[in-house]
Scaffold this motif. Structure first.
Motif, short mmCIF file in Angstrom:
data_model
loop_
_atom_site.label_atom_id
_atom_site.label_comp_id
_atom_site.label_asym_id
_atom_site.label_seq_id
_atom_site.Cartn_x
_atom_site.Cartn_y
_atom_site.Cartn_z
N PRO A 1 0.82 -1.14 0.11
CA PRO A 1 -0.07 -0.16 0.05
C PRO A 1 0.77 1.19 0.02
O PRO A 1 0.46 2.35 -0.39
CB PRO A 1 -0.75 -0.16 1.12
N LEU A 2 1.95 1.37 0.54
CA LEU A 2 2.87 2.43 0.31
C LEU A 2 3.32 2.86 -0.69
O LEU A 2 3.73 4.03 -1.02
CB LEU A 2 4.26 2.12 1.35
N MET A 3 3.11 2.07 -1.86
CA MET A 3 3.22 2.76 -3.36
C MET A 3 2.53 3.53 -3.65
O MET A 3 2.71 4.42 -4.78
CB MET A 3 3.37 1.23 -4.19
N THR A 4 1.49 3.62 -2.99
CA THR A 4 0.39 4.84 -3.50
C THR A 4 0.82 6.12 -3.30
O THR A 4 0.71 7.13 -4.08
CB THR A 4 -0.74 4.92 -2.71
N ILE A 5 1.77 6.26 -2.06
CA ILE A 5 2.42 7.84 -1.94
C ILE A 5 3.26 8.17 -3.08
O ILE A 5 2.87 9.30 -3.81
CB ILE A 5 3.25 7.73 -0.73
N PRO A 6 4.52 7.39 -3.68
CA PRO A 6 5.07 7.98 -4.80
C PRO A 6 4.47 8.19 -6.19
O PRO A 6 4.62 8.96 -6.76
CB PRO A 6 6.13 6.95 -4.81
N PHE A 7 3.31 7.17 -6.46
CA PHE A 7 2.70 7.16 -7.59
C PHE A 7 1.52 8.36 -7.46
O PHE A 7 1.64 9.18 -8.57
CB PHE A 7 1.60 5.98 -7.66
N PHE A 8 1.02 8.66 -6.41
CA PHE A 8 0.19 9.98 -6.59
C PHE A 8 1.13 11.15 -6.63
O PHE A 8 0.56 12.29 -7.23
CB PHE A 8 -0.85 9.91 -5.28
#
Length: 426
Positions: free
Chosen positions: A53-60
């Protein structure tokens, strides 16, 4: 040991050391004060950041960077100007509406403050003076973490665990976000009429609105697709953030045609820097949280609070007071990472709805980004406008007061926050 860890972190952070390093030294201090082996440190850190779920941070973050470079701001401003530009204080209204549109893409107040300040502040200062102009840019930028997608809500949901969903928190922010926009527009109108700001922009025209809406609709489809897909269960928040990046690339290269290959390295570097700072804080905070947990601090804190009150509303008021103070001195990501694992479980013990508590927590710290002495958004706008912090604070207080009033309303009337998430099954 818990007191030592907290004092080490607060002391170092408040004296200006980077927050990630402050958390790291606090973690080391806790290990020294305890009997826990030092080889625990890397394993706990890796376990904390090795989360899908932490991958949402760099993607957004990357999606927001790409959309800005793709010329999205210009289209949002043109659309807002055709709708409200001719009103008294029209450029202020344009700033608020542009901030609302920008928040559906970036989800970060600091990025929005930089974009709004650099794009709109020169025109605003020409008509309204630098004080009000800087204040309206700062207030509009603070819509970013409230209206989804929100980076702050993603961090909160991750730190809170499975009891809070990202999609549910996103939906919880929509109704208060709309109320926040309307309130800011009203404040802008009151100030504009009181100070007799000049009329700007062209007279209202349905043809012009339709033309600009046609040009901008492709931008507004991104949050519809991404947020709608997350809420509808078509994909996870992480997958939705990746889709947002692809959508931003498609708009920049094929629709606006303003995004160049040469823009990508800068966007990737800025994304990497921001994401790495958040990741480092989460990694070190996991050790600090573990130290506090083995020292039974959450249970001691729960017992202390229960000895003071058994009323859930009183607990919410107490947390709001704590976060008011914390928001004045600590950067919000550090506050999420340090305090959510402590305060969220206690809220559940009090029977408070996790989504309600999560939204109030996020909203409280978002307001803190506008409150001195450590208001991050204020620093960004001061850098762009050249104003001193004290002068900007004098102009931004009506917006801060309204935000705190709305926070109290949401606290006493949870249906404002929960009706939409509940209707969608959260």
């Amino acid at each position: 040991m818990s007191l030592l860890v907290i004092l080490v972190f607060l002391g170092i952070a408040l004296f200006g050391m980077p927050l990630a390093l402050s958390l790291g030294l606090a973690a080391i201090g806790g290990l020294i004060a305890s009997d826990v082996e030092f080889n625990l440190l890397p394993s706990r850190m890796m376990s904390a950041v090795n989360a899908f779920p932490l991958m949402t941070i760099p993607f957004f973050i990357l999606a927001g960077e790409l959309m800005l470079k793709a010329g999205m701001m210009e289209r949002l401003i043109d659309l807002a100007n055709t709708i409200v530009g001719r009103m008294r204080g029209g450029l202020g209204h344009v700033t608020v509406l542009a901030g609302m549109g920008l928040s559906t893409v970036s989800g970060a107040a600091v990025a929005d403050a930089s974009a709004l300040g650099s794009t709109l502040l020169p025109s605003l200062k020409k008509h309204y003076g630098v004080g009000f102009s800087a204040a309206i840019c700062a207030a509009a930028a603070n819509l970013g973490p409230i209206i989804p997608p929100s980076g702050a809500m993603i961090v909160y949901a991750f730190m809170a665990g499975p009891s809070v969903s990202v999609g549910g928190l996103f939906m919880a922010g929509i109704v208060p976000g709309i109320i926040l926009v309307v309130g800011m527009l009203v404040i802008c109108s009151i100030i504009a009429h009181k100070r007799q700001f000049p009329l700007t922009g062209e007279p209202f025209s349905f043809a012009a609105v339709f033309r600009e809406l046609k040009r901008s609709i492709i931008i507004f489809m991104m949050p519809v697709i991404v947020i709608g897909g997350i809420v509808g269960g078509a994909f996870t928040a992480t997958e939705g953030s990746a889709i947002a990046v692809i959508y931003a690339l498609a708009i920049g290269f094929f629709i606006t045609k303003k995004l160049k290959i040469s823009d990508l390295p800068e966007a990737l570097i800025r994304t990497a820097i921001t994401s790495s700072v958040v990741g480092a804080m989460i990694a070190f905070a996991s050790v600090v949280t573990y130290m506090l947990t083995i020292d039974m601090l959450p249970h001691k804190l729960l017992a202390l609070i229960q000895s003071l009150t058994s009323d859930p509303l009183a607990y919410l008021m107490l947390v709001a007071l704590v976060l008011l103070i914390v928001g004045m001195f600590l950067e919000s990501n550090a506050a999420y990472i340090m305090l959510v694992p402590l305060l969220h479980p206690i809220a559940i013990k009090f029977g408070i709805d996790p989504l309600h508590f999560g939204f109030l927590f996020v909203f409280n710290l978002v307001i803190g980004m506008l409150t001195p002495p450590v208001g991050v958004v204020l620093f960004v706008i001061c850098g762009v406008s050249g104003l001193k912090l004290g002068e900007l604070s004098r102009h931004v207080w009506p917006f801060i007061a309204f935000m705190y009033a709305l926070l109290l309303v949401c606290m006493f009337f949870p249906q404002l926050v929960l009706t939409l998430p509940r209707a969608l099954g959260y």
